[in-house]
Design a protein around this motif. Structure first.
Motif, PDB file in Angstrom:
ATOM      1  N   VAL A 380       0.694  -1.277   0.148  1.00  0.00           N
ATOM      2  CA  VAL A 380      -0.027   0.121   0.022  1.00  0.00           C
ATOM      3  C   VAL A 380       0.978   1.275   0.084  1.00  0.00           C
ATOM      4  O   VAL A 380       1.956   1.298   0.800  1.00  0.00           O
ATOM      5  N   ASN A 381       0.327   2.132  -0.798  1.00  0.00           N
ATOM      6  CA  ASN A 381       1.218   3.435  -1.032  1.00  0.00           C
ATOM      7  C   ASN A 381       0.244   4.552  -0.547  1.00  0.00           C
ATOM      8  O   ASN A 381      -0.769   4.890  -1.282  1.00  0.00           O
ATOM      9  N   PHE A 382       0.489   5.358   0.525  1.00  0.00           N
ATOM     10  CA  PHE A 382      -0.805   6.456   0.979  1.00  0.00           C
ATOM     11  C   PHE A 382      -0.065   7.884   0.332  1.00  0.00           C
ATOM     12  O   PHE A 382       1.174   8.099   0.570  1.00  0.00           O
ATOM     13  N   PRO A 383      -0.769   8.527   0.160  1.00  0.00           N
ATOM     14  CA  PRO A 383      -0.595  10.068  -0.525  1.00  0.00           C
ATOM     15  C   PRO A 383      -0.037  10.942   0.769  1.00  0.00           C
ATOM     16  O   PRO A 383       0.549  11.845   0.495  1.00  0.00           O
ATOM     17  N   PHE A 384      -0.656  10.548   1.955  1.00  0.00           N
ATOM     18  CA  PHE A 384      -0.064  11.402   3.217  1.00  0.00           C
ATOM     19  C   PHE A 384       0.132  10.381   4.363  1.00  0.00           C
ATOM     20  O   PHE A 384      -0.351   9.188   4.156  1.00  0.00           O
ATOM     21  N   THR A 385       0.646  11.010   5.557  1.00  0.00           N
ATOM     22  CA  THR A 385       0.541  10.022   6.733  1.00  0.00           C
ATOM     23  C   THR A 385      -0.564   9.633   7.086  1.00  0.00           C
ATOM     24  O   THR A 385      -1.439  10.466   7.427  1.00  0.00           O
ATOM     25  N   VAL A 386      -0.867   8.144   7.452  1.00  0.00           N
ATOM     26  CA  VAL A 386      -2.022   7.719   8.031  1.00  0.00           C
ATOM     27  C   VAL A 386      -1.750   6.891   8.875  1.00  0.00           C
ATOM     28  O   VAL A 386      -0.599   6.307   9.188  1.00  0.00           O
ATOM     29  N   THR A 387      -2.669   6.539   9.817  1.00  0.00           N
ATOM     30  CA  THR A 387      -2.399   5.437  10.826  1.00  0.00           C
ATOM     31  C   THR A 387      -3.124   3.993  10.178  1.00  0.00           C
ATOM     32  O   THR A 387      -4.204   3.935   9.993  1.00  0.00           O
TER      33      THR A 387
END
Lengths: 469, 777
Positions: A380-387
Motif C-alpha cells: 500500500v502506498n498512501f499519499p499522506f501520513t495515515v495510521t
C-alpha cells in the motif's frame, strides 16, 4: 529462563526506543543564511476553514547554495492544522518533512526540500498553503433561530517564520461587510469583504502578534465527525463504494425553540442553518443510494454532469447549531477506471477520501479497502501520513477463505486530502473461476441428491399402495 | 354422492395416465405451486417498488426492533431482555411478553445466510419474510385441500390464497407481523391434523403438535386452533364417529401440544389455567371417558352397553363441564379475558375496554369489506361448504366447523377476516374444482382444455386444469349440453380473471402503503413523498439526549422506539391501561395540570401528530376523543368526555368548540403557531375548520421541532427553572446581559425581539440597522 527473557525484552525495548528516536525526530537547525524578502499572505476565513496561502520570496544571503528551508507553525495553532503544502515557481509540489529545532519545542517545523537549490544571493518564490480546522470560534456560542452567526478568528498578524521577514502584506478575506471588530494595526484598510494589513517591514523571526477579527459568517459550519469509507473491489468489473457519514453542525448552538412557522415564513430565517449541501461523485458513479438506518432519505437530487455526478443532499431536517445527522451514501464505479493490471499483478488507484461538501472538515476518516478473495503480496502506498490499522478478513457472497481488508485512519482531514492511494497486489486470474464453479458444483450436488432420493426407496417398510385416495 | 364418485373415478384414471407419463402430475403440481408462490410473492412487492424496502406501520417496528436485538445479542439474551426503553418508568420484559416465533424465524434465516457468507441485512429478511411465507401458505393450503377433496381443488385453493387480498393485507413486503407466518402455521397444523385423524398415526399427531408449537410461538391466534380441534373432536363424538384413529391422534396431539405450548414464556401456564384453553382439556377428558366406555363395550358387545355408552358419555361431558365451571369459580382457572368476551358480545369492548374499541381493526366487519377482501370467493365458498357437508367424512366435518366459526369471528372483528380467508380459499377451491369437473368432464377432444389452460396461464391458475383434462366420459349424468358447459366455463374463467385483477388492484391500492411514508400526487401525476415521520424520528434519534423520554399517544410508541431509539411512556403493546390513561389525561388536561403529570412521569419531550396542514386524517386530534374516553375510564373525576363536545354534542375544533377542548394540551400542541395550510392562514384542512383558539403562548413547553409538513410536532418540556426563574441579585443580573446582548441586536432585528431590545441599540451605528430592515422587507 526468566532473566534471559527479561534481558531480551529490555534489549528489544531499547532498540525500539533508539529506532523511534532516530526515525521520527529529525533535528534541524535554523540557517541564518536565509532571509525572507517578501511575503504575500492571504487568509481566507469566509468558510468554516482558515485557508492561508502565502507567496514567500526567499533570499540566500549566505555563501553556499541553500537546498532546503523551514516552515513553521505557531504552537497555539498546530493542533488545528489539517494540511500544509509548498510549491515552487513551476507550481510543482515540494516534499515536506516534519522536523524539530532545538529550543523551539512548542513550534512545529517542516523542512521543505527544494528541487533546485537557491544559489548564493539569488531568490526563489515559494507558494505555501495551509488549512486549519476549528480555528474559527462562534461567538456568541449560542444563537436563536433568527440570528446570524458571528465568529471570531484569532491568528497571527505576521507571517510566522524562523527567518527574518523584510516586508509582508496580509489580506484577510471575509466575504462580508458586517465586521463587529478587528485588530487595527496600521497600515490597514477595509474594503468590501476583505481587510488588508501591511505592508509591515522587518519583522524578526518567530514574532507573534494577535490578529482578531469578529465578524458574521453564515457559511455552513458542518463537521463530519466520522467518515467511514468502504471500497469493495470486484474483478468482475465493479467497484462499490459506501460512505457512512456522521455529521454535526459545529457553529453557534441553537438557543431556544425551533419554530417551523418562522422557518417557513421567511427564506432568510435560520441563516446559520444548513438545509442542503452538494456532494460530488466521480463521473462514472452509478446506482447511487442515500439512506440512513430508517431507510431512504427521499429529499435528494442527482445531476449527472460532464465531469462529475452532483448530488444535492438534503438531510432529513435542517441542521442548526449542535444538531447532528448521519447517513450512508453508496455508489458503484466501473473498475477499469481505477484498476490496472498486467498479468496477475494489479494496481488499484483510488481516492483515500472523497468530496463530501465544499470546505469540508472531517474529524476522523476510516477507509477500508476490500480486495478480491485470494489477493496476495499487498503493498500500500498512501499519499499522506495515515495510521494503518491491522488487516482483517471480510466474508461475503461465495467466499471461502475471506477477502483481505486494508484499513487506515486519519484525523483532521480536509478537501486538500482528496488524493489517490495506491495498492499493488497479486491475484491469480484463474481464481476468478472459483465462484462460478462453486455454484455449479452446488447445483450439481443438489440435483444428484434429488435424483438419488427419487430413484431409491428409503422407507423402512412398504406402506400399502392405496392410501393415497 | 355423485361428485365423490366422479372424483374418485377421475383420480383412478389420473393414476393410470400418470403411470404412463412418469411424474407428470408431480410436474404440474410443482409448476403450479411454484407459480403461485411467485405470483403471491410478486403481488406483495408493490410497497417495495413504489417506496422502498422498509418496515411498515406500527407493530412491525417492534418486531423488527426485537429481531434486530436478538440477532445482535443472541437468543437467550433476547429471552431475558428487559426493555427499559418502553413503558417508562415501568419497562417491559420483552422475552416474556412476546410471541418469539417471528423473531426466531427471521433470526434463523439470518443465521443460515450468514453462515453461508451471504451478508443480507436483517431488515431485508424481515421485509421479505411475509411474502416468502405466503408461498409456504399456498403449499400448506394445497396440502390441506387435497386432503379434503382432490389435488385439483388443492391447486385452486393454493392459487387463491396466494393472491387473495384478505391474506395479502397482512403479508405485503414490509408488514413484518406475526400474522405473516401464523397463517402458514395455521394451515399447516390443520393439514397435519387431518392427516393424523385420517391415518390415526402417532407420527402425524406428533407432527401436528410440533406445527402447533410453532403456531403458539408465532401468534396469539393459536387459541383458535386449540379450540377448533377439540370442537372437531367433540362434534365427531356427537356424530358417533368415534374411532381409534381419532382417539390416538387427539390424545397424542393434546398432550404433546400442551407440553410444547407451555414452553413459550409468554404462554406459560395459561393452557391449564385459563378458560380459553379449557375446551381442549374438557374434550380430552371426555374422549378418555368415551374411550374407556368403548373399551368396556368391546369386552362385552352383547349387553346393554349402547344406552350405557350414551348415558356415560353424557355424564362424563356434564362432569367435565361442571368441573371447569367450578374451577373457574374457585379461581383456579382464570375466566375469559376481555378480548374474548368482546368476540361474543360486540358491544362489550365499547363499554368496558375503550382501548380495544379504539383500534379500528377491532370494529365489526362490513359487508363491503367481505367482498373487498375475498371478491368472488365469498360467493362461491358456500358451494364448497355445501358439497363438503353433503359428502361428509371426518375431515369435512372439520372444514365445515372451521368455515362456520371463522365466518362468525370475521363478522365480529375486521381483523379476524384473516382467519376466514384460508378456509374460504379452501372451500372456493373445492367449489371451482367441482364446477370444472362438471363442465370439462365429457370433453374428449384435447383442444378445448388446452386452450383454457393457456388463457388461464395468464393469471396462473393453470395447472389445475391439466389435471382435470384427462377426465373423459365417466358418467353422462350431468346432462348439460355442450354450449351450456362452454358458456359456464367461459363465464367462470372471466370471473376468475376479474378476481385476479381485483386482487392485484386491492393489494396495490389498499394494502401496500407503508404508512410511515406518505405519497401525494400532484395534478400532473407527479409524486411527492411526505417523509415527515422519519424526519421527526430521525431528529429525535440524533438531537435529543440518549435517555430522553418521549410522551406520545400509544400508537407511535413502537415507531419512536424503533426509528427514534428513545424511551417511550406507552406503546402499542397496550398492557397497562392506567399508564395509557395517564398519558391520555395529560393530553386532555390544560397545560399546567398536564405539566404536573409530565414532571411526575419525567417527560422530556412530547410528540403529537398533526395532519391539519396536509389533510392527514389519522392525526391525534381525530384520535383525541379516544384519549379522553380512556382517561375518563381511569380518572372519572378529572376528565369528562362531555366537556370536550360542544353543547350540541359535536366534536369541533373551531371557535364553537368547548372551552375545555380549546385549552387542553393536545389542542395547544397541535395548533401552536400554526399559521400555514393555505387560506385563510391557519386553516385546518383535515377538519375543514379554522381553529378556535389561536395566537396563544406556551408556558411549560417549547417547540423543539416540527417537520416540514407540520405532521409531527415535538415539544420540549421546560425544566422548572426555565419558566420560573430564580431571583438573582441585581449585580449578577446585569453583567451577562450587557456582554452578550450588546452585539446581537445589530443583526438580530427579527420582528419578535426588536421591541424588547430596542433600548440596547443606542450605541450602534444606525446604518447597519437600516440595511437589515430593508433586507427583511
Amino acid at each position: 529462563m526468566m532473566p534471559a527473557m527479561a534481558k531480551i525484552q529490555v534489549l528489544v525495548l531499547l532498540l525500539l526506543y533508539i529506532a523511534i528516536q532516530c526515525g521520527s525526530l529529525n533535528v534541524d537547525t535554523i540557517s541564518s543564511d536565509i532571509k525572507i524578502k517578501n511575503v504575500d499572505r492571504s487568509i481566507d476565513i469566509s468558510s468554516q476553514l482558515v485557508k492561508i496561502t502565502s507567496k514567500v520570496t526567499l533570499e540566500n544571503t549566505g555563501k553556499v547554495p541553500v537546498k532546503n528551508f523551514l516552515l513553521s507553525v505557531e504552537g497555539g495553532a498546530k493542533s488545528n492544522l489539517a494540511f500544509i503544502s509548498a510549491k515552487d515557481q513551476n507550481n510543482k509540489d515540494l516534499r515536506l518533512v516534519e522536523t524539530t529545532v532545538k529550543g523551539y519545542d512548542q513550534v512545529k517545523f517542516w523542512r521543505v526540500e527544494l528541487k533546485e537549490a537557491i544559489n548564493v544571493a539569488s531568490t526563489a518564490i515559494i507558494g505555501t498553503e495551509s488549512v486549519y480546522t476549528k480555528a474559527l470560534q462562534p461567538f456568541p456560542t449560542a444563537i436563536t433561530q433568527q440570528e446570524d452567526q458571528l465568529v471570531k478568528y484569532n491568528g497571527n498578524l505576521y507571517f510566522y517564520s524562523p527567518y527574518p521577514v523584510v516586508s509582508q502584506k496580509t489580506n484577510v478575506v471575509l466575504n462580508t461587510k458586517s465586521v463587529e471588530s478587528f485588530t487595527k494595526i496600521k497600515p490597514f484598510s477595509q474594503q468590501d469583504g476583505t481587510i488588508a494589513y501591511g505592508s509591515y517591514s522587518n519583522i524578526s523571526p518567530f514574532t507573534e502578534k494577535e490578529l482578531n477579527i469578529h465578524y458574521k459568517n453564515n457559511s455552513p459550519f458542518l463537521t463530519v465527525t466520522r467518515l467511514a469509507r468502504l471500497i469493495e473491489v470486484s474483478h468482475w468489473g465493479n467497484i462499490a463504494i459506501e460512505e457512512t457519514v456522521e455529521i454535526e453542525h459545529t457553529g453557534a448552538k441553537l438557543k431556544g425553540p425551533f419554530s417551523r412557522y418562522d422557518y417557513q415564513q421567511d427564506h432568510h430565517s435560520g441563516p446559520a442553518s444548513v438545509r442542503s449541501y452538494k456532494t460530488f461523485l466521480p463521473a462514472s458513479a452509478s446506482d447511487v443510494y442515500y439512506r440512513d438506518t430508517n431507510g431512504n432519505i427521499s429529499t435528494s437530487n442527482m445531476k449527472v454532469k460532464k465531469d462529475s455526478v452532483e448530488l444535492d443532499l438534503r438531510p432529513r431536517y435542517p441542521l442548526f447549531g449542535g444538531w447532528r445527522s448521519h447517513y450512508t451514501l453508496g455508489y458503484n464505479v466501473p473498475s477499469y477506471e481505477y484498476l490496472y493490471h498486467s498479468g496477475n499483478e494489479y494496481l488499484l488507484k483510488m481516492r483515500a477520501v472523497d468530496h463530501v461538501f465544499d470546505d469540508m472538515q472531517v474529524d476522523e476518516l476510516v477507509t477500508k479497502i476490500i480486495l478480491p478473495e485470494g489477493s496476495t503480496n499487498i503493498v500500500v502506498n498512501f499519499p499522506f501520513t495515515v495510521t494503518r490499522l491491522s488487516d482483517s478478513l471480510h466474508y461475503t457472497y461465495l467466499d471461502t477463505k475471506g477477502r483481505p481488508v486494508i484499513t487506515f485512519t486519519k484525523q483532521n482531514v480536509v478537501e486538500n486530502h482528496i488524493q489517490d492511494f495506491q495498492i499493488r497486489y497479486t491475484f491469480p486470474r484463474l481464481l476468478m473461476l472459483q465462484e462460478p464453479l462453486l455454484v455449479v458444483g452446488f447445483l450439481y450436488t443438489l440435483f444428484l441428491c434429488v435424483i438419488i432420493y427419487v430413484r431409491l426407496d428409503f422407507s423402512i417398510h412398504k406402506p400399502e399402495h392405496q392410501h393415497k385416495d | 354422492m355423485p361428485t365423490t364418485a366422479e372424483t374418485k373415478h377421475s383420480n383412478g384414471r389420473n393414476k393410470g395416465i400418470f403411470n404412463n407419463t412418469t411424474g407428470f402430475s408431480t410436474l404440474i403440481t410443482v409448476t403450479v405451486l411454484s407459480l403461485a408462490w411467485l405470483a403471491g410473492f410478486a403481488s406483495r412487492l408493490f410497497a417495495v417498488i413504489r417506496f422502498e424496502s422498509i418496515i411498515h406501520e406500527f407493530d412491525p417496528w417492534f418486531n423488527y426492533r426485537s429481531t434486530a436485538y436478538m440477532v445482535q445479542h443472541g437468543f437467550y439474551n433476547f429471552l431475558n431482555w428487559f426493555d427499559e426503553r418502553a413503558w417508562y418508568p415501568l419497562g417491559r420484559i420483552v422475552g416474556g411478553t412476546v410471541y418469539p416465533g417471528l423473531m426466531i424465524t427471521s433470526g434463523t434465516i439470518h443465521w443460515i445466510l450468514h453462515t453461508l457468507n451471504i451478508p443480507i441485512h436483517i431488515r431485508d429478511i424481515c421485509v421479505f419474510l411475509a411474502p416468502i411465507f405466503s408461498g409456504l401458505t399456498a403449499i400448506a393450503t394445497y396440502l390441506l385441500t387435497s386432503e379434503l377433496w382432490s389435488r385439483g381443488a388443492g391447486l385452486f385453493a393454493a392459487c387463491f390464497i396466494a393472491i387473495v387480498p384478505g391474506y395479502s393485507s397482512r403479508s405485503v413486503a414490509g408488514s413484518y407481523d406475526n400474522e405473516g407466518i401464523a397463517i402458514f402455521a395455521l394451515q399447516f397444523t390443520y393439514y397435519l391434523w387431518l392427516k393424523s385423524i385420517k391415518s390415526g398415526s402417532i407420527f402425524w399427531s406428533i407432527c401436528t403438535a410440533l406445527s402447533y408449537f410453532y403456531m403458539v410461538s408465532a401468534w396469539g391466534g393459536y387459541v383458535f386452533i386449540i379450540n377448533l380441534i377439540p370442537l372437531h373432536v367433540f362434534v365427531l363424538l356427537i356424530m358417533g364417529r368415534f374411532s381409534q384413529r381419532l382417539f390416538v391422534s387427539y390424545t397424542v396431539f393434546y398432550i404433546i401440544g400442551l407440553l410444547l405450548s407451555m414452553q413459550i414464556p409468554f404462554v406459560g401456564f395459561q393452557p391449564i389455567r385459563t378458560s380459553e384453553h379449557m375446551a381442549a382439556s374438557g374434550v380430552f377428558a371426555l374422549l378418555m371417558a368415551v374411550g374407556a366406555l368403548k373399551y368396556l363395550h368391546s369386552l362385552n358387545p352383547k349387553g346393554q352397553w349402547k344406552q350405557l355408552l350414551i348415558l356415560g358419555g353424557l355424564v362424563a361431558a356434564g362432569t367435565v363441564f361442571l368441573a371447569v365451571v367450578l374451577l373457574t369459580y374457585m379461581g383456579v382457572i382464570a375466566p375469559w379475558s376481555g378480548r374474548f368476551y368482546s368476540l361474543w358480545d360486540t358491544g362489550y369492548a365499547k363499554i368496558h375496554i375503550p382501548i380495544i374499541a379504539s383500534v379500528s381493526e377491532h370494529q365489526p366487519t362490513t359487508w363491503s369489506s367481505f367482498f373487498f377482501d375475498l371478491h368472488v370467493l365469498v360467493c362461491t365458498f358456500p358451494v364448497g361448504l355445501w358439497y363438503c357437508i353433503k359428502n361428509i367424512n371426518d375431515e369435512r366435518v372439520f372444514v365445515a366447523l372451521y368455515a362456520l366459526s371463522a365466518v362468525y369471528f370475521a363478522g365480529v372483528m375486521v381483523r379476524l377476516m384473516l382467519t376466514l380467508t384460508p378456509v374460504v380459499c379452501v372451500l372456493a377451491g373445492i367449489a371451482f374444482s367441482i364446477l370444472l369437473d362438471l363442465v370439462l368432464k365429457e370433453d374428449e377432444m384435447q383442444t378445448a382444455p388446452v386452450e383454457t389452460e393457456d388463457s388461464k396461464n395468464l393469471y396462473d391458475k393453470a395447472g389445475k386444469l391439466k389435471k382435470r383434462t384427462p377426465e373423459p366420459v365417466p358418467a353422462a349424468d350431468s346432462g348439460l349440453g355442450m354450449n351450456v358447459r362452454s358458456g359456464t366455463l367461459i363465464a367462470f374463467m372471466i370471473l376468475l380473471m376479474l378476481f385476479s385483477v381485483h386482487c392485484t388492484w386491492a393489494t396495490s391500492n389498499a394494502y401496500s402503503s407503508p404508512s410511515i411514508v406518505l405519497a401525494s400526487y400532484g395534478n400532473d401525476g407527479s409524486r411527492k413523498i411526505l417523509d415527515d415521520f422519519r424526519e421527526a424520528y430521525g431528529w429525535l434519534s440524533q438531537n435529543t439526549a440518549e435517555d430522553a423520554r418521549i410522551m406520545s399517544w400509544w400508537d407511535y410508541g413502537y415507531q419512536i422506539a424503533g426509528m427514534g431509539n428513545r424511551t417511550t411512556l406507552v406503546d402499542n403493546n397496550t398492557w397497562n391501561n392506567s399508564h395509557i390513561a395517564l398519558v391520555g389525561k395529560a393530553m386532555a388536561s390544560n397545560e399546567s395540570a398536564a405539566y404536573d403529570i409530565m414532571t411526575m412521569l419525567d417527560v422530556d419531550y412530547v410528540l403529537v401528530i398533526f395532519g391539519g396542514a396536509i389533510g392527514y386524517s389519522g392525526d391525534d386530534i381525530n384520535k383525541f376523543i379516544w384519549m379522553v374516553r380512556i382517561a375518563e375510564g381511569e380518572h372519572p373525576k378529572e376528565i369528562h368526555e362531555a366537556d370536550y363536545f360542544t353543547e350540541r354534542g359535536e366534536y369541533r375544533v373551531d371557535s364553537e368548540a368547548s372551552k375545555t377542548m380549546l385549552n387542553c394540551l393536545m389542542y395547544k400542541l397541535s395548533y401552536y403557531r400554526y399559521d400555514s395550510g393555505g387560506s385563510p392562514a391557519g386553516y385546518d384542512r383535515t377538519r375543514g375548520a379554522l381553529p378556535g383558539h389561536r395566537g396563544f403562548q406556551l408556558t411549560y413547553l417549547e417547540e423543539a421541532y416540527t417537520t416540514e409538513h407540520w405532521l409531527v410536532r415535538i415539544y420540549r418540556v421546560k425544566k422548572p427553572d426555565e419558566f420560573n426563574r430564580p431571583r438573582l441579585p441585581l449585580a449578577k443580573r446585569t453583567i451577562p446581559t450587557s456582554n452578550n446582548l450588546s452585539k446581537k441586536p445589530a443583526y438580530d432585528l427579527g420582528p419578535m425581539t426588536s421591541k424588547r431590545r430596542k433600548g440596547l441599540l443606542k450605541n450602534k451605528p444606525t446604518l447597519v440597522k437600516g440595511k437589515k430592515m430593508t433586507k427583511l422587507e
